[in-house]
Design a protein around this motif. Structure first.
Motif, PDB file in Angstrom:
ATOM      1  N   PRO A 189       5.112   6.031  -4.823  1.00  0.00           N
ATOM      2  CA  PRO A 189       6.131   5.245  -5.531  1.00  0.00           C
ATOM      3  C   PRO A 189       7.503   5.916  -5.547  1.00  0.00           C
ATOM      4  O   PRO A 189       8.522   5.240  -5.438  1.00  0.00           O
ATOM      5  CB  PRO A 189       5.565   5.094  -6.940  1.00  0.00           C
ATOM      6  CG  PRO A 189       4.565   6.182  -7.082  1.00  0.00           C
ATOM      7  CD  PRO A 189       4.041   6.459  -5.715  1.00  0.00           C
ATOM      8  N   TRP A 190       7.554   7.239  -5.676  1.00  0.00           N
ATOM      9  CA  TRP A 190       8.853   7.902  -5.741  1.00  0.00           C
ATOM     10  C   TRP A 190       9.545   7.915  -4.387  1.00  0.00           C
ATOM     11  O   TRP A 190      10.779   7.852  -4.315  1.00  0.00           O
ATOM     12  CB  TRP A 190       8.718   9.312  -6.305  1.00  0.00           C
ATOM     13  CG  TRP A 190       8.412   9.260  -7.768  1.00  0.00           C
ATOM     14  CD1 TRP A 190       7.240   9.566  -8.380  1.00  0.00           C
ATOM     15  CD2 TRP A 190       9.303   8.820  -8.804  1.00  0.00           C
ATOM     16  NE1 TRP A 190       7.331   9.347  -9.720  1.00  0.00           N
ATOM     17  CE2 TRP A 190       8.598   8.896 -10.021  1.00  0.00           C
ATOM     18  CE3 TRP A 190      10.611   8.364  -8.823  1.00  0.00           C
ATOM     19  CZ2 TRP A 190       9.168   8.545 -11.229  1.00  0.00           C
ATOM     20  CZ3 TRP A 190      11.171   8.010 -10.039  1.00  0.00           C
ATOM     21  CH2 TRP A 190      10.462   8.105 -11.225  1.00  0.00           C
ATOM     22  N   ALA A 191       8.794   7.994  -3.331  1.00  0.00           N
ATOM     23  CA  ALA A 191       9.390   7.900  -2.001  1.00  0.00           C
ATOM     24  C   ALA A 191       9.991   6.510  -1.795  1.00  0.00           C
ATOM     25  O   ALA A 191      11.068   6.375  -1.203  1.00  0.00           O
ATOM     26  CB  ALA A 191       8.349   8.196  -0.929  1.00  0.00           C
ATOM     27  N   ALA A 192       9.303   5.491  -2.286  1.00  0.00           N
ATOM     28  CA  ALA A 192       9.822   4.126  -2.172  1.00  0.00           C
ATOM     29  C   ALA A 192      11.114   3.974  -2.963  1.00  0.00           C
ATOM     30  O   ALA A 192      12.072   3.353  -2.494  1.00  0.00           O
ATOM     31  CB  ALA A 192       8.784   3.121  -2.652  1.00  0.00           C
ATOM     32  N   VAL A 193      11.162   4.582  -4.155  1.00  0.00           N
ATOM     33  CA  VAL A 193      12.394   4.537  -4.962  1.00  0.00           C
ATOM     34  C   VAL A 193      13.527   5.240  -4.228  1.00  0.00           C
ATOM     35  O   VAL A 193      14.667   4.755  -4.206  1.00  0.00           O
ATOM     36  CB  VAL A 193      12.144   5.159  -6.359  1.00  0.00           C
ATOM     37  CG1 VAL A 193      13.446   5.364  -7.104  1.00  0.00           C
ATOM     38  CG2 VAL A 193      11.199   4.288  -7.167  1.00  0.00           C
ATOM     39  N   ALA A 194      13.225   6.373  -3.603  1.00  0.00           N
ATOM     40  CA  ALA A 194      14.254   7.118  -2.867  1.00  0.00           C
ATOM     41  C   ALA A 194      14.769   6.319  -1.675  1.00  0.00           C
ATOM     42  O   ALA A 194      15.981   6.282  -1.419  1.00  0.00           O
ATOM     43  CB  ALA A 194      13.680   8.456  -2.402  1.00  0.00           C
ATOM     44  N   VAL A 195      13.871   5.662  -0.953  1.00  0.00           N
ATOM     45  CA  VAL A 195      14.292   4.867   0.201  1.00  0.00           C
ATOM     46  C   VAL A 195      15.158   3.695  -0.243  1.00  0.00           C
ATOM     47  O   VAL A 195      16.208   3.418   0.345  1.00  0.00           O
ATOM     48  CB  VAL A 195      13.058   4.376   1.000  1.00  0.00           C
ATOM     49  CG1 VAL A 195      13.451   3.327   2.021  1.00  0.00           C
ATOM     50  CG2 VAL A 195      12.368   5.545   1.665  1.00  0.00           C
ATOM     51  N   VAL A 196      14.738   3.003  -1.285  1.00  0.00           N
ATOM     52  CA  VAL A 196      15.522   1.870  -1.783  1.00  0.00           C
ATOM     53  C   VAL A 196      16.884   2.351  -2.284  1.00  0.00           C
ATOM     54  O   VAL A 196      17.914   1.711  -2.032  1.00  0.00           O
ATOM     55  CB  VAL A 196      14.753   1.115  -2.888  1.00  0.00           C
ATOM     56  CG1 VAL A 196      15.651   0.112  -3.587  1.00  0.00           C
ATOM     57  CG2 VAL A 196      13.538   0.421  -2.302  1.00  0.00           C
ATOM     58  N   GLY A 197      16.911   3.509  -2.964  1.00  0.00           N
ATOM     59  CA  GLY A 197      18.187   4.055  -3.434  1.00  0.00           C
ATOM     60  C   GLY A 197      19.101   4.423  -2.276  1.00  0.00           C
ATOM     61  O   GLY A 197      20.309   4.153  -2.313  1.00  0.00           O
ATOM     62  N   ASP A 251       0.831  -1.210   0.000  1.00  0.00           N
ATOM     63  CA  ASP A 251       0.000   0.000   0.000  1.00  0.00           C
ATOM     64  C   ASP A 251       0.863   1.257   0.000  1.00  0.00           C
ATOM     65  O   ASP A 251       0.568   2.233  -0.700  1.00  0.00           O
ATOM     66  CB  ASP A 251      -0.934   0.007   1.215  1.00  0.00           C
ATOM     67  CG  ASP A 251      -2.012  -1.052   1.122  1.00  0.00           C
ATOM     68  OD1 ASP A 251      -2.277  -1.534  -0.009  1.00  0.00           O
ATOM     69  OD2 ASP A 251      -2.588  -1.399   2.173  1.00  0.00           O
ATOM     70  N   MET A 252       1.950   1.246   0.785  1.00  0.00           N
ATOM     71  CA  MET A 252       2.819   2.419   0.862  1.00  0.00           C
ATOM     72  C   MET A 252       3.499   2.690  -0.481  1.00  0.00           C
ATOM     73  O   MET A 252       3.585   3.835  -0.916  1.00  0.00           O
ATOM     74  CB  MET A 252       3.872   2.232   1.957  1.00  0.00           C
ATOM     75  CG  MET A 252       4.677   3.486   2.240  1.00  0.00           C
ATOM     76  SD  MET A 252       5.982   3.297   3.475  1.00  0.00           S
ATOM     77  CE  MET A 252       5.192   2.364   4.749  1.00  0.00           C
ATOM     78  N   VAL A 253       3.958   1.635  -1.125  1.00  0.00           N
ATOM     79  CA  VAL A 253       4.628   1.805  -2.421  1.00  0.00           C
ATOM     80  C   VAL A 253       3.635   2.279  -3.475  1.00  0.00           C
ATOM     81  O   VAL A 253       3.962   3.130  -4.305  1.00  0.00           O
ATOM     82  CB  VAL A 253       5.318   0.489  -2.851  1.00  0.00           C
ATOM     83  CG1 VAL A 253       5.796   0.556  -4.286  1.00  0.00           C
ATOM     84  CG2 VAL A 253       6.487   0.199  -1.925  1.00  0.00           C
TER      85      VAL A 253
END
Length: 84
Positions: free
Chosen positions: A62-70, A56-58
Motif C-alpha cells: 500500500p505505501w508503494a502505491a501511495v508513493a507512485v500516486v504521489g 493485488d499490488m496495492v
C-alpha cells in the motif's frame, strides 16, 4: 416480433427492423456488430485482469502505491504549472 425484454438486448437490437431495411440488412448488420461485440468483450476482459493485478499490488504494497500516486501527481502538477 413481440419484445419480451428491453430492446437494448443485443440480439433484439440486431433483429429489429432498422430504418425499414428489414431482414435484407440483418446479415450485414450482424457482420459488423459481431466483431465489434467480440472486441469489446476482449477489451473488457483485459481491463478486468489489469484491475485485478492493480488491486493485488496495492493490497500487497500500500505505501508503494501511495508513493507512485504521489509522484505521478507531482509530475502532473509540475507539467501543468509550466504550461500556464
Amino acid at each position: 416480433m413481440i419484445l419480451t425484454v428491453h430492446p437494448s438486448a443485443y440480439e433484439q437490437k440486431r433483429d429489429l427492423h432498422v430504418g425499414g431495411l428489414g431482414t435484407h440488412s440483418a446479415p450485414t448488420l450482424a457482420a459488423i456488430a459481431d466483431p465489434v461485440h467480440d472486441v469489446a468483450d476482449s477489451w473488457l476482459e483485459k481491463a478486468k485482469d489489469a484491475a485485478e493485478v492493480a488491486d493485488d499490488m496495492v493490497r500487497d504494497n500500500p505505501w508503494a502505491a501511495v508513493a507512485v500516486v504521489g509522484a505521478v501527481g507531482l509530475a502532473l502538477g509540475w507539467f501543468l504549472a509550466r504550461r500556464v
